[in-house]
Design an enzyme around this catalytic site. Structure first.
Site, mmCIF file in Angstrom:
data_model
loop_
_atom_site.group_PDB
_atom_site.id
_atom_site.type_symbol
_atom_site.label_atom_id
_atom_site.label_comp_id
_atom_site.label_asym_id
_atom_site.label_seq_id
_atom_site.Cartn_x
_atom_site.Cartn_y
_atom_site.Cartn_z
ATOM 1 C CG MET A 1 33.858 24.476 15.050
ATOM 2 S SD MET A 1 32.685 23.297 14.339
ATOM 3 C CE MET A 1 32.137 22.513 15.908
ATOM 4 C CB CYS A 2 35.439 25.562 20.492
ATOM 5 S SG CYS A 2 35.681 27.152 20.333
ATOM 6 N N GLY A 3 32.243 25.313 20.629
ATOM 7 C CA GLY A 3 31.374 26.199 21.249
ATOM 8 C C GLY A 3 31.652 27.048 22.309
#
Length: 604
Positions: A1-3
């Protein structure tokens, strides 16, 4: 996951990102941060990419990921099926490689259609100067957009800072109705941004896009009528021939479920759901960082999986199935949140004595039990009962029941500092209640009890399983009973179809932003494509029987699964919404409606 964060400037100028937004993005991805910028659209535009990665599988792969051909991918997702990603491989690199090999839009759509799992992506296609972006079919990952016409800047981001003035926000959630394509060269020539939409097949959601398109932008359906293939089959619309009589007087017990399981056909349906749901959980508890024993991350005493846990049927089944797939020496964290009950007002002694005389001994005992702790809210009580069932099923497992206790002072502080920004751009009383409850639960900071003694504890798990999707598919909400009572099975089916269609805009984007703020990833087994496929294929009366009382009729099929898996009283607990079970709803104005705009979510 990431921003992820992307800006397209229709001039060659670059603009600074909001510092608060940057902080939120970094918290989503604590393992790697990287930026990339370059001119585009025959050099008259400027593209800026920024990504912050939470490392979940394979080798750590920084983003934005740029290949040798100049294509750039920011990928906020997990591949659980559909295309091959080996345990030691990173899905970002695999997806970028496959996207770059696509020769036309049809091949790009075929690739995206094949992916099983949650995703949001932003992809710059060097050949032709095209920008692609979108969310998966259910919208399990957040993506927001806005366009500032004054300076000609279009922005996409996982999360954005909130507002201090009602109605002044330009941020909106990108509708999870398909994928979008922007011709960057055309945008540079016209000085405006236009989206080409490739929808999911069978979904006419153009009205949702129209209402959410940033001011100053336009969109159109792609002229070739291309679409993504839906990952799930259409909802079974069958209606039973015989009219169902409501039986509210039936006594609720586990025995009711045992009687229903006698039917061979019913048992087959139950076992099939257990199988597909178990596989969905297996995929989500096994897709974890590649860790070796000599790594500093390795510790058999720390849990890698946590569950948002109320002791209700949805979370209990997730716990039982996770127990089957996680090595027995590894703990599982059960995150149980409670908001401090208000002290009862002191009553005059005469009135108090009068009330005592009226109370019988059992009522007095019940009151004493309820008031033994200001955090003994309904979900805490059912959570402890659920813990006992799990310990009986597998006494060898270390079940960390994390009591997360929240005072009104801490709630108000963290809402202003963090949560109001994460919930944004959603803004209702319900968004406030659920957003705050999930944020504190996901933080995992509380106490655990060992040998009658409590000690401070913070969950180490980077993956959090949540039961979202069960109520929407199996008629778990009270509104489903109302609709059934008014319009029968036909009305209930229409309600369930609407539930799944709007789950991205009501729940999933918000919950992804809230849970991701702790550098953790939300995973939704009940929304696994195979699970939804199977449930969609069943007639509605196989999934729920709302002629039966609460605690049996709603989510009937899931209750039968619980009984088959060896669960007891938790299998017949009535549905209780998180805002009531955790008692956060009691902390604020009791006269508010869930749909009211919530002024507490405004930033001071």
């Amino acid at each position: 996951m990431c921003g992820i964060f992307f800006q397209l400037s229709l001039s060659a100028a670059q603009f600074e990102k909001d510092k608060r937004t940057c902080e939120f993005l970094k918290r989503r991805g604590p393992n790697s941060s990287k930026e990339l910028a370059f001119p585009a659209g025959d050099l008259s535009c400027h593209c800026s990419f920024s990504a912050h990665v939470l490392h979940m599988r394979g080798l750590l792969t920084p983003q934005p990921f740029q290949d040798d051909a100049g294509n750039v991918l920011m990928w906020n997702g997990e591949v659980f099926g559909g295309i091959s990603v080996m345990p030691e491989e990173n899905d970002t690199a695999i997806i970028c490689q496959k996207l770059s090999s696509c020769k036309n839009s049809s091949e790009t759509l075929a690739l995206l259609s094949a992916i099983q799992g949650p995703w949001t992506f932003v992809y710059y296609q060097k050949a032709g100067d095209y920008l692609w972006f979108g969310r998966d079919f259910f919208g399990r990952r957040s993506l927001l957009w806005k366009y500032d016409a004054e300076i000609g800047v279009f922005t996409l981001t996982s999360v954005a800072a909130g507002i201090s003035i009602p109605g002044q926000s330009d941020w909106k959630e990108v509708p999870a109705v398909g994928v979008y394509k922007v011709d960057v060269k055309a945008a540079a020539q016209t000085g405006s941004v236009s989206f080409e939409l490739f929808p999911w097949a069978g979904n006419d959601m153009s009205s949702r896009v129209m209402n959410s398109v940033p001011s100053g932008c336009t969109f159109e359906m792609n002229q070739a009528s291309l679409s993504l293939t839906s990952p799930v089959c259409p909802l079974n619309m069958s209606i039973p021939e015989e009219k169902v009589e409501v039986n509210p007087s039936l006594q609720v017990s586990v025995g009711n479920l045992e009687e229903l399981l006698i039917s061979k056909e019913k048992t087959e349906v139950v076992n099939r759901l257990i199988d597909v749901l178990s596989e969905a959980v297996r995929r989500r508890v096994h897709s974890l960082p590649f860790v070796t024993k000599d790594s500093s991350l390795f510790s058999s005493a720390q849990a890698s999986i946590a569950i948002l846990f109320s002791g209700g049927i949805d979370s209990m089944i997730l716990a039982v199935l996770a127990d089957k797939h996680i090595p027995v020496h590894q703990p599982i964290d059960l995150l149980n949140v409670a908001f401090k009950l208000k002290e009862p007002k002191k009553q005059p002694e005469k009135k108090l004595n009068k009330q005592k005389k009226k109370s019988n001994d059992s009522n007095t005992d019940r009151v004493r039990t309820q008031l033994s702790s200001p955090f003994d809210v309904p979900d805490r009580i059912t959570g402890k009962a659920g813990l006992k069932e799990l310990q009986d099923l597998n006494p060898e497992r270390q079940w960390n029941f994390v009591e997360i206790n929240v005072t009104q002072e801490e709630l108000q502080q963290m809402r202003q500092e963090r949560i109001c920004h994460l919930v944004h751009p959603l803004d209702t009383v319900l968004d406030d209640s659920i957003g705050c409850a999930v944020w504190f639960a996901a933080r995992g900071k509380g106490v655990v009890t060992e040998e009658m003694e409590q000690r401070a504890f913070t969950s180490s798990a980077k993956v959090i399983l949540t039961g979202i999707g069960a109520d929407e598919q199996l008629a778990g909400y009270s509104r489903h009973r109302v609709r059934f009572k008014m319009s029968g099975h036909e009305g209930l089916i229409q309600e369930l179809a609407m539930e799944l269609a709007r789950i991205s805009s009501r729940n999933l984007g918000r919950d992804d932003r809230v849970i991701g703020d702790h550098g953790k990833e939300a995973r939704f087994p009940y929304l696994d494509e195979e699970v939804v496929n199977y449930l969609n294929s069943l007639p509605v009366w196989e999934k729920a029987d709302l002629s039966l009382p609460r605690g049996v009729g709603e989510k009937l099929l899931l209750r039968l699964c619980a009984k088959q898996l060896g669960l007891g009283q938790s299998a017949v607990l009535p549905k209780r919404a998180m805002q009531f079970g955790s008692r956060i709803a009691k902390m604020e104005d009791g006269h508010e409606k869930a749909s009211d705009k919530c002024t507490r979510l405004l930033y001071d």
